[in-house]
Enzyme design. Structure first.
Site, PDB file in Angstrom:
ATOM      1  N   ASP A  97       4.896  -0.313   1.605  1.00 25.74           N
ATOM      2  CA  ASP A  97       3.950   0.816   0.324  1.00 25.74           C
ATOM      3  C   ASP A  97       3.938  -0.024  -1.174  1.00 25.74           C
ATOM      4  OD1 ASP A  97       3.211   2.507   2.081  1.00 25.74           O
ATOM      5  OD2 ASP A  97       5.562   3.361   2.333  1.00 25.74           O
TER       6      ASP A  97
ATOM      7  N   ASP B 157       8.682  -5.123   1.617  1.00 21.40           N
ATOM      8  CA  ASP B 157       8.847  -3.971   1.026  1.00 21.40           C
ATOM      9  C   ASP B 157       7.265  -4.057   2.188  1.00 21.40           C
ATOM     10  OD1 ASP B 157       8.152  -0.794   0.681  1.00 21.40           O
ATOM     11  OD2 ASP B 157       7.913  -2.025  -1.604  1.00 21.40           O
TER      12      ASP B 157
END
Length: 223
Positions: A16, A14
């Site tokens: 963020d 991922d």
């Protein structure tokens, strides 16, 4: 906890809140947008929005506060604020450089799997040379369903040409963790200050940071 005996054939990362500390930027964006409407951003709303894609994320805001705005106009307003804040507020998460060095040394292919739209990925990575190490980049523009739907990670496994069960997923949010678990992947959750109270059910490890030695042991460098 006893970690599984597992040698991943691909690692999905991922962005963020995991690679970059952007959650505090999103918080400021959300609070600015809502203050203009006499509302405030909060942890409950943030948890609902995390991992959602574009219009889906702002629809959560509209529903949560019963706003009258069209999602398209609210997204455009949010984009303008985010674009202004990003250059001055973007910073890496602790341990990022060492973790990437460890991944590269392992020889295991790794990819970016973010719900952010590609326009923001391109801005964030425009001056980052290690972008070239990604096997591929999946963004919110490349899937129909945002997290916690498993589409992001079933798509990632397909692009790695492996089964989801052979993939390691790193996530910082409850929605992201749920997405990885639902896909069948092995998931490591690395909560940050904005997500530590969220649900990480199904994760094989809840790590302290990217520098957590337990995370390192899941992927061994090439000897």
């Amino acid at each position: 906890m006893d970690l599984p005996q597992f040698s991943p054939s691909g690692v999905a990362l991922d962005m963020d809140g995991l690679l970059f500390d952007t959650e505090r930027i999103y918080w400021q964006v959300g609070d600015t947008v809502l203050e203009r409407r006499g509302k405030r951003y909060c942890e409950a709303l943030q948890a609902r929005m995390m991992g959602r894609i574009g219009l889906g994320a702002v629809q959560e805001m509209i529903d949560f506060h019963q706003l009258n705005d069209a999602p398209e106009s609210l997204l455009a307003e949010s984009d303008q604020i985010y674009g202004n804040l990003l250059p001055e507020m973007l910073r890496p998460m602790p341990g990022l450089e060492g973790w990437l060095e460890h991944l590269v040394a392992s020889g295991v292919p790794f990819a970016l799997t973010t719900s952010s739209r590609r326009r923001w990925v391109d801005v964030i990575f425009q001056d980052i040379p290690w972008r070239e190490h990604f096997a591929f980049i999946l963004t919110g523009d490349d899937v129909t369903h945002g997290k916690p739907h498993p589409e992001m990670y079933t798509t990632a496994a397909s692009k790695f040409a492996i089964k989801p069960q052979e993939m390691l997923v790193l996530e910082d949010s409850g929605n992201g963790c749920a997405s990885g678990v639902a896909s069948g992947a092995q998931v490591v959750a690395i909560p940050n200050e904005h997500t530590m109270k969220q649900d990480f059910s199904g994760a094989v490890l809840v790590a302290d940071s990217l520098s957590d030695p337990r995370l390192r042991r899941l992927i061994s460098p090439v000897k």
